[in-house]
Design an enzyme around this catalytic site. Structure first.
Site, mmCIF file in Angstrom:
data_model
loop_
_atom_site.group_PDB
_atom_site.id
_atom_site.type_symbol
_atom_site.label_atom_id
_atom_site.label_comp_id
_atom_site.label_asym_id
_atom_site.label_seq_id
_atom_site.Cartn_x
_atom_site.Cartn_y
_atom_site.Cartn_z
ATOM 1 C CG ASP A 64 40.881 105.102 45.567
ATOM 2 O OD1 ASP A 64 40.047 105.661 46.297
ATOM 3 O OD2 ASP A 64 42.066 105.494 45.465
ATOM 4 C CG HIS A 65 39.093 105.368 49.764
ATOM 5 N ND1 HIS A 65 40.057 105.711 48.837
ATOM 6 C CD2 HIS A 65 39.650 105.596 50.982
ATOM 7 C CE1 HIS A 65 41.150 106.118 49.476
ATOM 8 N NE2 HIS A 65 40.926 106.056 50.780
ATOM 9 C CG ASP A 119 44.240 109.500 50.227
ATOM 10 O OD1 ASP A 119 43.289 108.707 50.330
ATOM 11 O OD2 ASP A 119 45.394 109.233 50.611
ATOM 12 N NE ARG A 379 47.767 107.142 57.905
ATOM 13 C CZ ARG A 379 47.246 108.077 57.132
ATOM 14 N NH1 ARG A 379 46.028 107.932 56.637
ATOM 15 N NH2 ARG A 379 47.913 109.178 56.858
ATOM 16 C CB SER A 536 43.039 109.760 57.141
ATOM 17 O OG SER A 536 42.163 110.217 56.142
ATOM 18 N NE ARG A 538 39.818 109.215 57.779
ATOM 19 C CZ ARG A 538 39.919 107.948 58.171
ATOM 20 N NH1 ARG A 538 39.225 107.515 59.196
ATOM 21 N NH2 ARG A 538 40.707 107.106 57.547
#
Length: 641
Positions: A64-65, A119, A379, A536, A538
């Site tokens: 989805d990213h 995520d 964000r 995030s 990440r």
């Protein structure tokens, strides 16, 4: 003993550790999810562990990213992810199917279960009563391999909701009200649990919006009860069998209680460049706006899209701006087509984007230079939109649609129409043809994992020595986000599975010369302020600095997920015992730190340049210390296996 929702779920999943706030506990994980920007690395790590099949009840790989396929990189990664899912027993959500959190809510989220995802907005599933937490990809890989997930036992912040929202006010305004009160650090160390008579006035998509953006408070997760509203939602999705009631005991005790009268909440906006800088829309009304965005995992549900379409119906987007819309899933799109709402949005001039994260992570639809962009996203960090000098405001779908019509920030209560009474369908359109189920064992074992040229081998990190020496190669302020450390966007995200390449962009927003300086100095230390690493999940924000030689990060305080990621990749996370010592250290100072076994809480930092010493401390458990000394979690797991 009376229990809260979170305490009940923890009791059912507790493996070891003392259930006392601040103490480390281990939890059994029922479900995991990944998205493609973090998933490629997570599955490389899972393969390195050497387990032949995922050991959770359910694991899902979503795309989805990185859906913008400007060259081979993203497409290659998607083939890799699909082949990994087929080989190891995961569901695979194909590109264009939708945003992971919306899809998981529709298809898999269950009350009373534990879920971790690579995520940070995984807590969306708390909208149906799941204990859903964001985590680094390596933690997700370990959970898929059957290992428990370790967190600090949280304090519980109860948010009591009373009465009901007034017209033109929605769930986004509720979570903005929470952020207005506690800001982006107020949830650290807590789980936020919603209770009170006002809860029953909120639909599951409303609740999911609130738990999704609760992440911005720094909390471990957010959760709502599972009640008759939850049952109705799951029944409409054809999943009533997944329902179980989950309510707090009547006399459950919370560590802190905040009361919000929903009838008093008004349209709100988070101002640049933090989700915690919240003001009433009425105080900002009239500001010229150049872009409006409706969607993201926070506000892309059917209810949000229908509201925007209703407001836009029969009118045209203001000439002074452009409007982009990204629905959350194909289910949402099919309902919009069936109801005619999709046509209303198109006719109004909205640019209908793919069912993906898109502009929220800087993947297309960047604002113009110096623009004001009004978005329903979660964000608004500096540069996250793809335009460094843009000002991004976070608002509800009602405020965004009203703004799109008028060309200026508009309080939706000023619209010259009555607020519609929108309701969810009794039966959602359920079409799972883009969700590929796991292959049976006899077929999975024959699958070959497909690797494109963009997928580089994992770097190998060596055990830590007892003394860390080097220069301060970067000093930063408070509230440094993982977007500051490891930016996203269409240029950088496709490099997520190639650590040497993506490392060239570390701290690009803060100091573009940092990667070259880090390599030239053979690594060193990063000094930071409060709330370092917010945002995030990440793990590249730890993995890429480790590749560049960062040995330790010394700050006033850390955000939860980033702290865990630093440990996972062998970067020592330390905090100043006295915050004022931050001011005494400068870029280029030569430092020595004796870390030994990291068991003691107090560590001495020697500043050889200034001939001074400072006391440091840490929150590491004995296991954290062992993982760090081994060189990180992956080599530690291999040593255990």
């Amino acid at each position: 003993m009376a229990r809260t929702l979170v305490q009940k779920i923890i009791d059912q999943h507790h493996i070891d550790g003392k259930k006392t706030p601040g103490q480390e506990i281990a939890l059994k994980i029922d479900q995991t999810l990944t998205q493609d920007a973090t998933g490629t690395m997570a599955y490389l790590q899972f393969e390195a562990i050497g387990v032949d099949r995922v050991k959770t009840d359910l694991s899902v790989s979503y795309v989805d990213h990185n859906t913008l396929q400007s060259d081979f990189k993203n497409a290659d990664d998607h083939r890799f992810l699909q082949s990994v899912a087929n080989r190891y027993g995961l569901y695979f959500s194909r590109p264009g199917n939708g945003i992971c959190h919306q899809l998981h809510l529709e298809n898999f989220a269950k009350p009373g279960t534990t879920l971790i995802g690579s995520d940070s907005h995984t807590p969306t599933a708390g909208g149906v009563g799941a204990m859903a937490m964001g985590a680094g990809g390596l933690d997700v890989a370990a959970a898929m391999a059957g290992m428990p997930f370790r967190i600090k036992y949280p304090k519980i912040m109860g948010i009591k909701l009373t009465h009901a929202l007034q017209d033109w006010v929605s769930a986004k305004d509720v979570i903005l009200e929470v952020l207005r009160r506690i800001d982006v650090k107020g949830g650290v160390g807590y789980v936020i649990e919603y209770f009170g008579d006002g809860v029953k006035t909120l639909s599951v998509p409303d609740r999911a919006t609130i738990t999704n953006m609760g992440t911005e408070t720094g909390c471990t997760t957010s959760i709502f009860p599972s009640d008759d509203v939850t049952r109705a939602f799951l029944k409409a999705e054809g999943r009533e069998a997944d329902f179980s009631e989950l309510l707090p005991d009547g006399d459950a005790a919370y560590d802190e209680i905040i009361e919000i009268d929903l009838a008093q909440v008004e349209p709100l906006a988070a101002c640049p460049h933090s989700p915690g800088k919240v003001k009433p829309v009425r105080e900002l009304a009239g500001m010229a706006v150049q872009q409006v965005g409706i969607g993201s995992c926070t506000n892309s549900s059917l209810r949000d899209m229908e509201m925007a379409a209703w407001i836009m119906g029969g009118q045209t987007v203001a000439e002074s701006l452009h409007m982009v819309v990204n629905p959350g899933s194909r289910q949402v799109v099919e309902h919009l087509i069936e109801s005619g709402a999709y046509r209303k949005l198109v006719a109004a001039g909205a640019r209908m984007l793919e069912n993906s994260c898109g502009a929220c992570i800087g993947m297309g639809a960047a604002p113009s230079s110096g623009a004001v962009s009004v978005r329903t996203y979660n964000r608004n960090f500096l540069g996250r939109s793809g335009t460094k000098d843009a000002d991004v405001y976070l608002v509800s779908p009602e405020t965004a649609a009203a703004t799109a019509l008028n060309g200026k920030l508009t309080d939706p209560r000023d619209l010259a129409v009555s607020c519609p009474d929108l309701s969810l369908p009794d039966r959602f359109i359920v079409n799972s043809n883009m969700m590929m189920p796991p292959l049976p064992d006899e077929k999975a074992c024959c699958v070959e994992v497909v690797r494109g040229p963009n997928i580089a081998p994992l770097p190998e990190f060596l055990p830590l020595s007892d003394t860390l020496s080097g220069q301060v190669i970067l000093k930063v302020e408070d509230d440094i986000t993982t977007d500051h450390i490891m930016p996203a966007g269409a240029k950088i995200l496709p490099l997520r599975s190639n650590i040497p390449e993506i490392s060239k962009f570390v701290f690009e927003v803060v100091d573009p010369e940092f990667p070259d300086r880090a390599l030239a100095k053979k690594g060193g230390f990063v000094i930071g302020g409060d709330n370092y690493g917010q945002g995030s999940s990440r793990e590249h924000a730890a993995l890429a600095p480790k590749y560049l030689g960062v040995k330790a990060v010394i700050v006033k305080s850390f955000a939860r997920i980033h702290l865990a990621n630093l440990i996972n990749f062998g970067i020592v996370p330390l905090t100043f015992e006295h915050s004022a010592d931050y001011d005494a250290i400068d870029l280029g100072d030569e430092l020595d730190i004796e870390i030994n076994d990291l068991v003691g809480r107090r560590i001495v930092l020697n500043n050889k340049t200034k001939n001074t010493a400072y006391n440091l401390t840490h929150s590491l458990s004995l296991l954290d210390a062992q993982i760090l000394k081994t060189g990180g979690k992956l080599p530690w797991i291999k040593s255990q296996v």
